[in-house]
Design an enzyme around this catalytic site. Structure first.
Site, PDB file in Angstrom:
ATOM      1  CG  HIS A 108      47.248  -7.894  64.935  1.00  0.00           C
ATOM      2  ND1 HIS A 108      46.236  -8.319  64.029  1.00  0.00           N
ATOM      3  CD2 HIS A 108      46.777  -7.792  66.030  1.00  0.00           C
ATOM      4  CE1 HIS A 108      45.208  -7.918  64.854  1.00  0.00           C
ATOM      5  NE2 HIS A 108      45.322  -7.886  65.970  1.00  0.00           N
ATOM      6  CG  ASP A 110      45.917  -8.304  70.420  1.00  0.00           C
ATOM      7  OD1 ASP A 110      45.666  -7.672  69.125  1.00  0.00           O
ATOM      8  OD2 ASP A 110      44.912  -9.434  70.687  1.00  0.00           O
ATOM      9  CG  HIS A 262      44.063 -11.893  66.432  1.00  0.00           C
ATOM     10  ND1 HIS A 262      44.971 -11.786  67.431  1.00  0.00           N
ATOM     11  CD2 HIS A 262      43.409 -10.471  66.326  1.00  0.00           C
ATOM     12  CE1 HIS A 262      45.248 -10.896  67.881  1.00  0.00           C
ATOM     13  NE2 HIS A 262      44.041  -9.997  67.575  1.00  0.00           N
ATOM     14  NE  ARG A 277      42.214  -6.020  73.118  1.00  0.00           N
ATOM     15  CZ  ARG A 277      43.407  -5.593  72.189  1.00  0.00           C
ATOM     16  NH1 ARG A 277      42.961  -5.771  70.860  1.00  0.00           N
ATOM     17  NH2 ARG A 277      44.603  -5.446  72.815  1.00  0.00           N
TER      18      ARG A 277
HETATM   19  C1  OGA Z   1      41.530  -7.622  68.784  1.00  0.00           C
HETATM   20  C2  OGA Z   1      41.363  -7.655  67.412  1.00  0.00           C
HETATM   21  C3  OGA Z   1      39.713  -8.922  66.414  1.00  0.00           C
HETATM   22  C4  OGA Z   1      38.019  -8.905  65.937  1.00  0.00           C
HETATM   23  O1  OGA Z   1      40.679  -7.206  69.490  1.00  0.00           O
HETATM   24  O2  OGA Z   1      42.805  -7.492  69.216  1.00  0.00           O
HETATM   25  O3  OGA Z   1      42.278  -7.690  66.456  1.00  0.00           O
HETATM   26  O4  OGA Z   1      37.622  -9.624  65.414  1.00  0.00           O
HETATM   27  N1  OGA Z   1      40.198  -7.778  66.993  1.00  0.00           N
HETATM   28  O5  OGA Z   1      37.640  -8.005  66.068  1.00  0.00           O
HETATM   29 MN    MN Z   2      44.192  -7.627  67.596  1.00  0.00          MN
END
Ligand code: OGA
Ligand code: MN
Length: 328
Positions: A108, A110, A262, A277
């Site tokens: 995806h 985000d 990712h 994050r």
């Molecule tokens: C995000 C996600 C990736 C992770 O924070 O958007 O997809 O490695 N996380 O935790």
């Molecule tokens: Mn993500």
């Protein structure tokens, strides 16, 4: 000298490319400190150019992480992610035996269910599992470039429907929660985005559909839409377009959410993995016009049948030797 290189030199940071199609490590900066304009510009250039930037050994507080993020723009609040109760902009992933990771093990970018998805995301590792828990990234610029000319033309100008459907699982099947879900469906109606997005800074074309949030191609028959989306989703799975990032405590990764996808590898349960994050708000995606069919590149790569067999540079193959022997 290249302007970007001189900006890097003036700021004192070092940008080292670590992946073929995306990913660079940045050293020579302390993210606990406010960034001066020169350093900030160099980091922003590196982000856009490399699509994913990685900083090691950055033991920073949540406030410092937020201050770093705010340098790039407004922080957005994710409506469905686990976050800090006092500071909603701060997402906290705290996964362990009692709290399995949820929702990030799908390719995806985000929050593309928003009309204006985030411009970038910054993720900071606090505690990492002894093994596993890597994050995969894919350059959707490379993914677009890797499509054939005919496919590039075909998808140019198409639009797709994005929806927060995967988060609907968080609502119970009760009268109250059905009403709650309706409230969020009103707040986040399906968003329409171009299938081929133009990066607002680089002008590069990016494949902008993802299997987490993209539901359908607009104005297509459902079966056509499904098979086209499957073909396009496959592009993120191509190893050549990917970079696998291994986390250490206090590593920070920041990705350009306009040009990458990712996938968080959920292979570490029941080990602990603690991440913080922040997310930087973005603009409405702009697409490309339908393509001119006269702009077909002749070859993506020089195909073997077009190699000069007698020039001495092509690899000699057994069938060719046998043919040549038969001619004599
Ligand atoms: C995000 C996600 C990736 C992770 O924070 O958007 O997809 O490695 N996380 O935790
Ligand atoms: Mn993500």
């Amino acid at each position: 000298m290249d302007q970007k290189v001189s900006a890097q030199q003036a700021s004192g940071i070092t940008v080292t490319r670590v992946g073929a199609n995306l990913g660079a490590e940045i050293s020579g900066v302390d993210l606990r400190q406010p960034l001066d304009d020169t350093t900030f510009d160099a980091i922003q250039d590196a982000l856009v150019e490399n699509e994913l930037i990685i900083f090691h050994d950055q033991e920073i507080t949540s406030e410092q992480l937020m201050a770093f993020g705010r340098r790039f723009g407004n922080l957005s609040v994710h409506p469905f992610s686990p976050n800090d109760k006092d500071v909603p902009e701060l997402i906290k992933f705290a996964n362990d035996a009692n709290n399995a990771p949820f929702g990030t093990d799908v390719w995806h970018s985000d929050e593309t269910f928003r009309e204006s998805p985030p411009m970038a995301t910054v993720l900071c590792a606090k505690e990492v599992p002894a093994v596993g828990g890597d994050t995969m990234y894919a350059s959707m610029t490379a993914a677009f470039e890797g499509l054939s000319d005919r496919m590039q033309q075909f998808i140019s100008g198409l639009e797709a429907v994005h929806d927060f459907k995967p988060f609907k699982k968080l609502f119970a099947n009760t009268p109250e929660d059905r009403k709650n879900l309706q409230h969020f469906e009103m707040l986040y109606p399906p968003a329409i985005h171009p299938v081929v997005r133009v990066h607002p800074v680089t002008g590069r074309k990016v494949l902008f559909v993802n299997p987490q949030f993209t539901m359908a191609i607009k104005d297509m028959d459902e079966r056509e839409s499904r098979s086209l989306l499957d073909t396009l989703f496959y592009q993120a799975l191509v190893p050549e377009y990917q970079f696998r990032h291994h986390w250490k405590p206090h590593t920070i990764a920041m990705w350009d959410n306009r040009s990458t996808q990712h996938y968080a590898i959920h292979d570490y349960y029941p080990q602990r993995r603690i991440m913080e994050r922040v997310t930087i708000a973005g603009d409405r995606p702009t697409g490309v016009e339908a393509a001119d069919p006269n702009t077909v590149r002749r070859f993506k790569f020089k195909a073997p049948e077009n190699v000069d067999h007698h020039g001495g540079h092509a690899p000699q193959r057994q069938f060719r030797r046998e043919l040549e022997k038969a001619e004599d």
